[in-house]
Structures are given as C-alpha cells and as structure tokens.
Design a protein around this motif. Structure first.
Motif, PDB file in Angstrom:
ATOM      1  N   ASP A   1       0.836  -1.202   0.000  1.00 12.30           N
ATOM      2  CA  ASP A   1       0.000   0.000   0.000  1.00 12.30           C
ATOM      3  C   ASP A   1       0.872   1.254   0.000  1.00 12.30           C
ATOM      4  O   ASP A   1       1.880   1.335   0.708  1.00 12.30           O
TER       5      ASP A   1
ATOM      6  N   LEU B   1     -11.530  10.656  -3.223  1.00 11.82           N
ATOM      7  CA  LEU B   1     -11.422   9.547  -2.288  1.00 11.82           C
ATOM      8  C   LEU B   1     -10.052   9.562  -1.619  1.00 11.82           C
ATOM      9  O   LEU B   1      -9.034   9.809  -2.270  1.00 11.82           O
TER      10      LEU B   1
ATOM     11  N   GLU C   1      -7.456   5.421   2.097  1.00 11.54           N
ATOM     12  CA  GLU C   1      -8.171   4.420   2.878  1.00 11.54           C
ATOM     13  C   GLU C   1      -9.516   4.086   2.251  1.00 11.54           C
ATOM     14  O   GLU C   1      -9.952   2.942   2.231  1.00 11.54           O
ATOM     15  N   GLU C   2     -10.197   5.101   1.717  1.00 11.27           N
ATOM     16  CA  GLU C   2     -11.497   4.871   1.084  1.00 11.27           C
ATOM     17  C   GLU C   2     -11.348   4.090  -0.210  1.00 11.27           C
ATOM     18  O   GLU C   2     -12.217   3.267  -0.552  1.00 11.27           O
ATOM     19  N   ARG C   3     -10.270   4.319  -0.928  1.00  8.31           N
ATOM     20  CA  ARG C   3     -10.041   3.584  -2.185  1.00  8.31           C
ATOM     21  C   ARG C   3      -9.886   2.099  -1.930  1.00  8.31           C
ATOM     22  O   ARG C   3     -10.254   1.267  -2.765  1.00  8.31           O
ATOM     23  N   LYS C   4      -9.333   1.734  -0.771  1.00  7.07           N
ATOM     24  CA  LYS C   4      -9.139   0.332  -0.435  1.00  7.07           C
ATOM     25  C   LYS C   4     -10.482  -0.394  -0.276  1.00  7.07           C
ATOM     26  O   LYS C   4     -10.543  -1.621  -0.382  1.00  7.07           O
ATOM     27  N   LEU C   5     -11.519   0.365   0.000  1.00  8.80           N
ATOM     28  CA  LEU C   5     -12.831  -0.236   0.208  1.00  8.80           C
ATOM     29  C   LEU C   5     -13.527  -0.578  -1.096  1.00  8.80           C
ATOM     30  O   LEU C   5     -14.528  -1.304  -1.107  1.00  8.80           O
ATOM     31  N   LEU C   6     -13.010  -0.045  -2.221  1.00  8.47           N
ATOM     32  CA  LEU C   6     -13.644  -0.302  -3.499  1.00  8.47           C
ATOM     33  C   LEU C   6     -13.411  -1.744  -3.930  1.00  8.47           C
ATOM     34  O   LEU C   6     -12.338  -2.300  -3.701  1.00  8.47           O
ATOM     35  N   PRO C   7     -14.383  -2.374  -4.573  1.00 11.37           N
ATOM     36  CA  PRO C   7     -14.206  -3.769  -5.033  1.00 11.37           C
ATOM     37  C   PRO C   7     -13.186  -3.831  -6.146  1.00 11.37           C
ATOM     38  O   PRO C   7     -13.024  -2.897  -6.929  1.00 11.37           O
ATOM     39  N   GLU C   8     -12.457  -4.950  -6.207  1.00 13.11           N
ATOM     40  CA  GLU C   8     -11.495  -5.158  -7.273  1.00 13.11           C
ATOM     41  C   GLU C   8     -12.240  -5.420  -8.574  1.00 13.11           C
ATOM     42  O   GLU C   8     -13.335  -5.966  -8.588  1.00 13.11           O
TER      43      GLU C   8
END
Length: 296
Positions: free
Chosen positions: A112, A285, A288-295
């Motif tokens: 990250d 975003l 940290e918020e980007r990490k929540l997005l689905p792959e």
C-alpha cells in the motif's frame, strides 16, 4: 519528473547505441549481484533478461554494457531505487521463469502506498506490459451462438460470419416480444467473456429504449422487461446506463460475476437537484477509502 525524463532519454540513447554494436556473448548462468538502495539481491543473468530483449531492464543485465553500469564499492550493480520494489521485480521474474503455461502467474501484489511508484519504475525499465499485459479479448464464437426469442418476437435476426444484427421490425411497442437473448451461457472464469455492441440505428423517438446487459433467466416476462434487479432488489425503469447514441460502440467484460460496460464517450460528473435546500459535497477519495472499493 524532469530528472526521470532525462535519465530515460539517456538510457534510450545508450540502448540505441548498443543496438548498432550488436549482442555480445554472455553466460546465462552468471550470477548478477544488484545493490538496490543498499540491499543486495542476487539473480541469474537469464532471470534478469527473461523479458523482451528490447526493454531497458534486459539491456542493463545482458552483458552488453556491463562496464557502463554504476557499481558500488564491492562491484555490485547499483540501482538507486526502492529495494522492496526492485526485489518484487526480480522475484516476479524468477516465478515467471518456471511458470506453467496452463496456470499463468498473476501480477504481483504491491505494498500500500507504493503502487504509483512501482508503475513509474516499470515504465522506466520498460516492464509495464510484461507485468500487466492487456487482457486477451477473445472473440465470441458467432457460429455457435443461438439466438433465443422465448415469447415469439418482432425482432429480425440477421446472422453473418462474424456478426449478428438485430432489428426491431415493429412500429408498435411490443412489450416482452422484443426480448432477445443469446446462448450458450457466458464464461466468467479466468479472463471472463468479452463482447461489443454497436448501436447501428437509433431512431429519434420517445420510446427508443434499449436495454443491454446480461440476464440469468431466459424465461423473462413482461414484468421484468423494463426492470433491473440489483442486489436482489427490483429497480423499475433503471437501466444503469442511459443516453445511448447512434453509432456508439459499447464494450462488455464479464468476469467473476461482475459486468463492466465501457465506451469511448466522454464522461462528466453530474447532479440533478429536485428538492429545494438540498446540499451535496464533492470530494476526492482518500487512500483508505479507495481500499474499500471492489477489485475489477
């Protein structure tokens, strides 16, 4: 960025010069020791030169210009880059070297906060396509596609060698009789399924609705014709993508039960306000918020 550009241009000139000289003999089993930002990494020359010979990385370790490489006090090839990222590159090459073609090696996981730096490094060494190759867009087997019209239909189907064209043959709204589907079922494993749809003709009519996508029930009826099911909920008159234009070409990718549709149109952030006093905030975003997005 200016320094990076100058270094890239310098390396490119040296690579062009070596092209005119031609290759020199080198032992693939020679062990090359790299000092990457203070960490020594050892690998066979054949491993480091696994990528295409016209990439900067291969040229550096091919043996052609060993005398020109920067070295530390111990004679190790010195790379002034993040040692963790250089090690990821070398380890990925090691794995690709013994890769089973029936089970391709996946692109490496990057720590990250270092993804952008890693992408820049790959671009610098000419390794971007090797690490992240463009997906192979496998064409549909048009010859083996069956067009299904379970309720009877007013849609004319013209099937050619490489294309199937559908035309609504009625001037009247036909409800579920304009339902057309194609089978067999789509593959969602590995790279998934790819296809494209071109809007050949779209008459200027208030009822020129077109719904494109996938369906899990070939027995769809009038009640589901103008509705979208998302997360198990019925969302009437929601196509999730509107404003198709005549001549527009839409690309579809279905993988791991996720459908992506994209086109070459321009995109704009858009808001509609129907309630007095409504207030909306627009922000970027955070990491940290980007990490929540689905792959994808």
């Amino acid at each position: 960025m200016k320094v990076l550009k100058e270094e890239t241009e310098k390396l490119q000139k040296e690579k062009d010069t070596m092209n005119t000289v031609g290759p020199t003999s080198s032992d693939d089993d020679v062990i090359i020791e790299i000092n990457a930002g203070g960490k020594v990494i050892s690998a066979l020359r054949s491993t480091l030169c696994l990528v295409a010979p016209d990439t900067m990385f291969s040229y550096m370790f091919s043996g052609r210009w060993d005398d020109s490489l920067t070295r530390d006090n111990n004679g190790h090839v010195f790379l002034d880059h993040d040692p963790e990222l250089i090690e990821i590159i070398v380890n990925f090459l090691r794995t690709k070297k013994i890769e089973d073609q029936s089970s391709p090696v996946k692109s490496p996981t990057i720590p990250d906060g270092k993804k952008k730096e890693f992408e820049t490094l790959l671009h610098y060494f000419g390794l971007s396509d090797f690490f992240y190759p463009s997906p192979l867009l496998l064409p549909l087997d048009i010859a083996n596609i069956e067009v299904v019209q379970p309720h009877g239909s007013v849609v004319d189907v013209t099937k050619g060698v490489n294309k199937i064209q559908f035309t609504n043959a009625s001037r009247e709204r036909a409800h579920y009789f304009d339902f057309v589907a194609c089978k067999p079922s789509l593959d969602v494993s590995d790279e998934g399924s790819f296809w494209k749809v071109t809007i050949d003709v779209l008459p200027d009519d208030i009822n020129n609705w077109i719904y494109l996508g996938i369906i899990g029930n070939l027995g769809a009826n009038e009640q589901t014709n103008n509705q979208v099911f998302h997360g198990g909920s019925n969302r009437s008159e929601d196509s999730s993508w509107t404003g198709f234009t005549e001549g527009e070409c839409l690309y579809f990718h279905l993988k791991s039960d996720r459908l992506t549709m994209f086109t070459n149109r321009e995109y704009y952030i858009h808001f509609d306000f129907f309630t007095f006093g409504a207030k909306i905030s627009l922000e970027a975003l955070s990491d940290e918020e980007r990490k929540l997005l689905p792959e994808n």
